[in-house]
Design a protein around this motif. Structure first.
Motif, short mmCIF file in Angstrom:
data_model
loop_
_atom_site.label_atom_id
_atom_site.label_comp_id
_atom_site.label_asym_id
_atom_site.label_seq_id
_atom_site.Cartn_x
_atom_site.Cartn_y
_atom_site.Cartn_z
N PHE A 846 0.79 -1.27 0.12
CA PHE A 846 -0.05 -0.15 0.04
C PHE A 846 0.78 1.11 0.08
O PHE A 846 0.73 2.17 -0.85
CB PHE A 846 -0.83 -0.04 1.31
CG PHE A 846 -1.81 1.24 1.28
CD1 PHE A 846 -3.03 1.09 0.74
CD2 PHE A 846 -1.48 2.19 2.13
CE1 PHE A 846 -3.98 2.14 0.80
CE2 PHE A 846 -2.34 3.34 2.41
CZ PHE A 846 -3.63 3.17 1.66
N LEU A 847 1.97 1.30 1.08
CA LEU A 847 2.68 2.23 1.08
C LEU A 847 3.67 2.83 -0.20
O LEU A 847 3.56 3.70 -0.78
CB LEU A 847 3.72 2.24 2.01
CG LEU A 847 4.34 3.58 2.98
CD1 LEU A 847 3.27 4.42 3.33
CD2 LEU A 847 5.18 2.90 3.98
N LEU A 848 4.25 1.56 -0.66
CA LEU A 848 4.96 1.62 -1.86
C LEU A 848 4.37 2.08 -3.11
O LEU A 848 4.71 3.03 -4.05
CB LEU A 848 5.42 0.33 -2.09
CG LEU A 848 6.34 0.19 -3.55
CD1 LEU A 848 7.56 0.98 -3.13
CD2 LEU A 848 6.74 -1.36 -3.72
N TYR A 849 2.95 1.35 -3.30
CA TYR A 849 2.18 1.87 -4.29
C TYR A 849 1.90 3.55 -4.66
O TYR A 849 2.07 3.96 -5.33
CB TYR A 849 0.91 1.08 -4.41
CG TYR A 849 0.24 0.89 -5.78
CD1 TYR A 849 0.50 0.06 -6.84
CD2 TYR A 849 -0.68 1.98 -6.16
CE1 TYR A 849 -0.03 0.22 -8.15
CE2 TYR A 849 -1.41 2.06 -7.31
CZ TYR A 849 -0.87 1.29 -8.29
OH TYR A 849 -1.69 1.27 -9.64
N TRP A 850 1.30 3.86 -3.25
CA TRP A 850 0.79 5.22 -3.43
C TRP A 850 2.04 6.09 -3.28
O TRP A 850 1.81 7.32 -4.02
CB TRP A 850 -0.20 5.42 -1.91
CG TRP A 850 -1.20 4.91 -2.12
CD1 TRP A 850 -2.14 3.85 -1.65
CD2 TRP A 850 -2.39 5.50 -3.19
NE1 TRP A 850 -3.09 3.57 -2.09
CE2 TRP A 850 -3.70 4.71 -2.93
CE3 TRP A 850 -2.50 6.64 -3.77
CZ2 TRP A 850 -4.62 4.99 -3.79
CZ3 TRP A 850 -3.66 7.03 -4.37
CH2 TRP A 850 -4.72 6.35 -4.37
N ILE A 851 3.14 6.01 -2.67
CA ILE A 851 4.51 6.66 -2.64
C ILE A 851 4.76 7.01 -4.23
O ILE A 851 5.04 7.91 -4.72
CB ILE A 851 5.58 6.27 -1.92
CG1 ILE A 851 5.23 6.42 -0.48
CG2 ILE A 851 6.64 6.98 -2.21
CD1 ILE A 851 6.23 5.62 0.54
N LEU A 852 4.88 5.76 -4.97
CA LEU A 852 5.16 5.89 -6.35
C LEU A 852 4.14 6.45 -7.30
O LEU A 852 4.57 7.50 -8.14
CB LEU A 852 5.42 4.63 -7.01
CG LEU A 852 7.01 3.88 -6.20
CD1 LEU A 852 6.75 2.42 -6.77
CD2 LEU A 852 8.01 4.61 -6.50
N SER A 853 3.02 6.35 -7.03
CA SER A 853 1.77 6.95 -7.34
C SER A 853 1.85 8.69 -7.38
O SER A 853 1.46 9.28 -8.32
CB SER A 853 0.56 6.40 -7.20
OG SER A 853 -0.58 7.09 -7.82
N LEU A 854 2.12 8.93 -6.15
CA LEU A 854 2.07 10.33 -5.84
C LEU A 854 3.22 10.98 -6.70
O LEU A 854 3.08 12.18 -7.03
CB LEU A 854 2.30 10.62 -4.46
CG LEU A 854 1.08 10.19 -3.56
CD1 LEU A 854 1.16 10.36 -1.95
CD2 LEU A 854 -0.17 10.98 -4.04
N ARG A 855 4.45 10.25 -6.69
CA ARG A 855 5.60 10.97 -7.10
C ARG A 855 5.44 10.93 -8.69
O ARG A 855 5.89 12.03 -9.27
CB ARG A 855 6.88 10.21 -6.77
CG ARG A 855 7.38 10.42 -5.60
CD ARG A 855 8.73 9.61 -5.01
NE ARG A 855 9.19 10.08 -3.50
CZ ARG A 855 9.87 9.36 -3.01
NH1 ARG A 855 10.56 8.21 -3.76
NH2 ARG A 855 10.47 9.71 -1.93
#
Length: 966
Positions: A846-855
């Motif tokens: 969850f964290l990895l996906y959203w961090i990459l998505s936000l960036r």
């Protein structure tokens, strides 16, 4: 080397993704390698426990390995064979795989008639027979009760011997009396004299296979002397030889099981070759032989329990690998356009995965050891207790599993690379400009296929349960079918994917329904989610499987544990039930049934003697039981299983229970919902009238007995008394209403003879009325313990009061034993561990996906800010996306988990034998389990959102849009 350096630099540039992938690999290897570690650890604990129970229950030392060989008189090669066996067995002690405590050899001659050489000292009319025996190493394990040790050589032609105390009585002799043994076959004569009486120096010494009293017909001489004069010298006929090992069974491990059994086969082969008639006794062999089946069943169980977690890990690894590949698709396409082959590109990524795999291979098994310790401490879903730690250790099989896990994970991570290498730079740019197609599982209807398989399994199992209940078949012991966990996992996966197939249409419906009223931020959120739903499917699948699996695991574990403990508590009736010995005038058992030897004249006396003796009992004081430490309530419960009842001309056997209603209600346990009214209502119903009784429904249906009827109840040797039926019951504490395997009765009618099942029957009445009108006989004492009270203090107090316990049942100890069952521990531990691993995987994914998505969307946020969207509105957009994606996934997970629990948890009834599962199987949902689960998921989402909010606050959105940017 240059290529390897380039790969390392590329990994460093994508360090967060690579670390996330490494984390997933380590967890995969740890989970996989924990299976053989856990299997070995739990079976090792069970092995020692069963061997200890063997010693406690049967009084046999489990480390015994005993051999005997019969030596026929006509065999002329006895001494040669014995010499071969001695040499062979001398080396066998070290081949059992566990430490050897003692190796003992024993020889014995035939049993001969013994006559006294000095008739004036002993009775010559008495018949005596004895053998001469020798035991190697005997002197170090005896104490002399009387006399002295014998000489190691004949004294004046007389052999000196030791005897046991019982031999003095059996052979009618005293010490220092010379006896003569004659062998008529070879006309030899041996003179022997007992000079000492022996006993064991230590009664716990495992040197002794036989108790000394078994040598009451033996003269025991020095072993070396026996070998010289009887084995080799053939002075008397040698009849038998024994070899005995005392092995330290507490050092036995699962790997040594094969060694022990292999040594047994070697010994058995040797004995077959040399001796026609031989035997062995090894109590541990039967226990050891069952462990191959237990090990195989436990491994299947562990794999099936871990299916949901394996699916999660597979999704996680694929997602991370896909993210890495997506970021490098342009680079892959450029390499393909410049002449690099697909194999070269794949090999480069394979080397990259191999580096991570090597790290995971060496780290994962050690992490698996810690996971195994967590398994051993679990007593229910998300419940942990202080328990003796499992004796875990790494083994060869754990690393083999780890290697398989690494290989499978690498294949999973290379799939996105394999798909990406199909495209050139032109194809990549064309695909980037187009909207993504539907996912693989939706394209090929994997969700529909998986749900179909799960529903077929559901139908199949329901049919089997129907057959079990209708035909009275046995389902066997509590050994939960592994497919009962595999099928729900497939259903959860299929349902999650099916709802995700419909999810974009749901978003479009929401978008269309409020299109005129949505604010710009909400409008953008709905548009973004509905158009990019395929991008969020991985993280939604994570959340769905995590929540749904957690709900199903909680319900399944709670149901299995609850039905197991309910069965134990119901069968016992109370926390502790015991039968105390009552003083009585019953004749000794050895005197009962003796016939008169007088003849016809004493026929009348014989008839009189054959009349059953009515035993008179003295009731011990009951008050001390109510005052025992840790006891909350105590009750008297009289049970007579062979009582009889009569109504008119009808008569049959029935179980009679006598109780004191108030004490019984406070002490006994009965699950709510088993009776039409509360348990206490039935006790209150009969409390006022002493002659009132409750009867079982089987009695009411089979014999037409109804409330208000009067029946006569009694038993053999007791005149019956009148009782009035006040109520009808289906269940009652400790009474099993289900017929047993042999409970049948033959019915003869005009149509012929038929056999039908005979149901057990019960009558519950007042103890005082039964004692006053029938007989005073021993009753059971039922105890209800205070919360947290221990059983040992109760046992000690009972003993201190001078009571002798004849029988005992401790429900709490039985429940503890049931929880420690390896299959029960596997269910509790693996389901808890699987859920926690799923939560961690979900959290990092969850964290990895959203961090990459936000960036990746920083430019998009900058454009929105440039268009006039405030920072607060931007946060509303992000929160809205979380609600529509994470919130929707959690809602779908709750719905899927609830449906899976309702459909599949009832199937576990098939794992409980319907005839012995009393009270009946009941699906259990405990709100506390769900609350714990929701708290864990809420904390996970909250922490992840706080981290995301921190990242968003540090993004310099105003610098995202610059002059000349695309």
């Amino acid at each position: 080397m240059a290529i390897f350096t380039m790969i390392l630099r590329k990994m460093i540039n994508n360090k967060w993704l690579e670390l996330s992938l490494l984390f997933g690999l380590i967890i995969s290897v740890a989970l996989t390698s924990s299976m053989p570690i856990y299997t070995n650890a739990i079976l090792q604990r069970l092995l020692i426990q069963e061997l200890q129970q063997l010693q406690a229950g049967f009084g046999q030392y489990p480390g015994i390995y005993w051999l005997s060989a019969h030596l026929p008189a006509e065999d002329k090669e006895k001494s040669v064979k014995l010499a071969k066996s001695d040499a062979f067995f001398q080396t066998m002690g070290g081949r059992f795989g566990i430490p050897e405590q003692y190796y003992v050899r024993e020889r014995a001659t035939q049993r001969y008639n013994v006559t006294p050489a000095e008739p004036d000292k002993v009775d010559t009319t008495r018949q005596r027979s004895a053998d001469i025996t020798a035991i190697d190493g005997l002197e170090q394990h005896i104490r002399l009760v009387d006399g002295r040790l014998p000489a190691k050589e004949p004294v004046n032609g007389v052999y000196e011997a030791l005897v046991v105390p019982e031999a003095l009585t059996e052979l009618g002799m005293v010490l220092d009396t010379v006896f003569v043994i004659r062998d008529e076959s070879n006309q030899t004569e041996v003179r022997i004299k007992p000079v000492g009486v022996l006993d064991r120096s230590d009664y716990s010494d495992v040197f002794w296979y036989n108790i000394p009293s078994s040598y009451k017909n033996s003269f025991i001489i020095d072993y070396g002397l026996f070998e010289k004069d009887f084995t080799a010298g053939d002075k008397l006929q040698l009849q038998s030889s024994y070899w005995y090992w005392a092995l330290d069974y507490t050092k036995m491990t699962l790997p040594t099981i094969n060694t022990f059994i292999a040594a047994h086969f070697q010994i058995d082969k040797h004995m077959d070759e040399l001796y026609e008639n031989h035997n062995y006794n090894a109590p541990a062999l039967k226990t050891l032989g069952a462990y191959y089946v237990k090990e195989a069943n436990l491994k299947i169980m562990l794999w099936s329990l871990n299916v949901p977690v394996v699916l999660m890990l597979g999704f996680y690894l694929y997602m991370v690998a896909n993210l890495i590949t997506e970021r490098q698709k342009t680079e892959i396409a450029v390499l393909r356009s410049r002449g690099a082959s697909r194999l070269q590109i794949i090999m480069g990524y394979a080397v990259e995965g191999l580096v991570l795999g090597i790290v995971a291979f060496f780290v994962g098994p050690y992490a698996g050891m810690y996971l195994t310790k967590m398994l051993g401490a679990s007593s229910g879903f998300l419940e942990f207790v202080q328990r003796a730690k499992l004796d875990v250790s790494l083994n060869r099989e754990a690393f083999l599993y780890a290697l398989i896990a690494v290989g499978s994970s690498l294949v999973m991570t290379l799939i996105p690379v394999l798909l990406a290498t199909k495209m050139t730079i032109v194809g990549h740019k064309q695909q980037s400009a187009r909207q993504k197609k539907s996912s693989f599982w939706h394209t090929y209807y994997i969700d529909v296929i998986v749900i179909g398989i799960a529903l077929y399994g559901l139908y199949n199992y329901k049919s089997r349960i129907k057959d079990l209940l209708s035909l009275g078949l046995k389902s066997g012991d509590l050994r939960v079918d592994p497919l009962l966990f595999l099928i729900p996992a497939l259903f959860i996966l299929g349902m999650g994917l099916l709802v995700l197939r419909l999810y974009p249409w749901m978003m479009r419906l929401i978008y269309s329904s409020g299109r005129r009223w949505w604010s710009p931020s909400m409008y953008f959120t709905l548009l973004q989610v509905s158009r990019s739903s395929t991008q969020y499917q991985y993280i939604m699948v994570f959340l769905i499987i995590t929540i749904a699996t957690g709900l199903f695991s909680a319900s399944a574990t709670r149901t299995i544990n609850k039905n197991t403990t309910d069965k134990i508590r119901y069968a016992a009736g109370a926390d502790i039930t015991m039968q105390i010995r009552w003083e009585n005038d019953a004749p000794p058992a050895i005197l009962t049934g003796l016939l008169s030897e007088e003849g016809d004249e004493s026929a009348e006396d014989d008839a009189e003697a054959a009349t059953p003796h009515k035993t008179q009992y003295t009731e011990p004081s009951f008050l001390p039981f109510t005052q025992l430490p840790g006891v909350e309530h105590a009750a008297k419960v009289f049970i007579r299983k062979d009582a009889s009842f009569a109504k008119g001309k009808t008569q049959d056997t029935v179980e009679l229970m006598g109780i004191e209603t108030k004490d019984f209600g406070q002490t006994a346990w009965l699950r709510s919902g088993l009776l039409d009214h509360h348990f206490y209502d039935y006790l209150n119903l009969i409390a006022a009238k002493p002659s009132s009784v409750l009867i079982s429904r089987s009695m009411a249906e089979d014999y037409g007995v109804k409330t208000g009827d009067t029946i006569t109840v009694g038993w053999s040797g007791v005149e019956g008394a009148q009782f009035t039926v006040y109520g009808i019951i289906d269940y009652w504490p400790s009474w099993n209403p289900n017929p047993g395997a042999n409970d049948t009765v033959t019915v003869t009618s005009k149509a012929g003879t038929t056999t039908k099942v005979k149901k057990p029957m019960l009558i519950v009445g007042h103890l005082s009325y039964i004692q006053n009108n029938l007989a005073l006989e021993p009753y059971e004492v039922w105890l209800k313990l205070q919360e947290g009270a221990g059983s040992q203090a109760v046992y000690k107090a009972v003993s201190d009061h001078g009571y002798e316990i004849e029988s005992l049942r401790d429900a709490k100890q039985e429940q503890i034993k049931a929880i420690k069952d390896p299959f029960q521990m596997a269910i509790n531990g693996v389901m808890t561990l699987g859920f926690l691993i799923s939560v961690f995987i979900c959290f990092f994914g969850f964290l990895l996906y959203w961090i990459l998505s936000l960036r990746a969307r920083t430019l998009q946020f900058g454009i929105l800010r440039a268009m006039g969207i405030s920072f607060f509105q931007l946060l509303v957009i992000l929160i809205g996306e979380q609600v529509l994606i994470s919130g929707a996934a959690i809602g779908i997970g709750v719905m899927t988990g609830g449906i899976a629990s309702q459909l599949f948890v009832p199937l576990f009834e098939m794992s409980f034998d319907p005839k012995t599962q009393v009270p009946p199987f009941k699906v259990t949902f405990d709100p506390h389990d769900q609350v714990r689960l929701y708290w864990i998921v809420t904390v996970m989402i909250a922490v992840a959102l706080m981290i995301l909010a921190h990242i968003v606050s540090r993004i310099r959105i105003h610098q995202a849009v610059k002059l000349g940017e695309d």
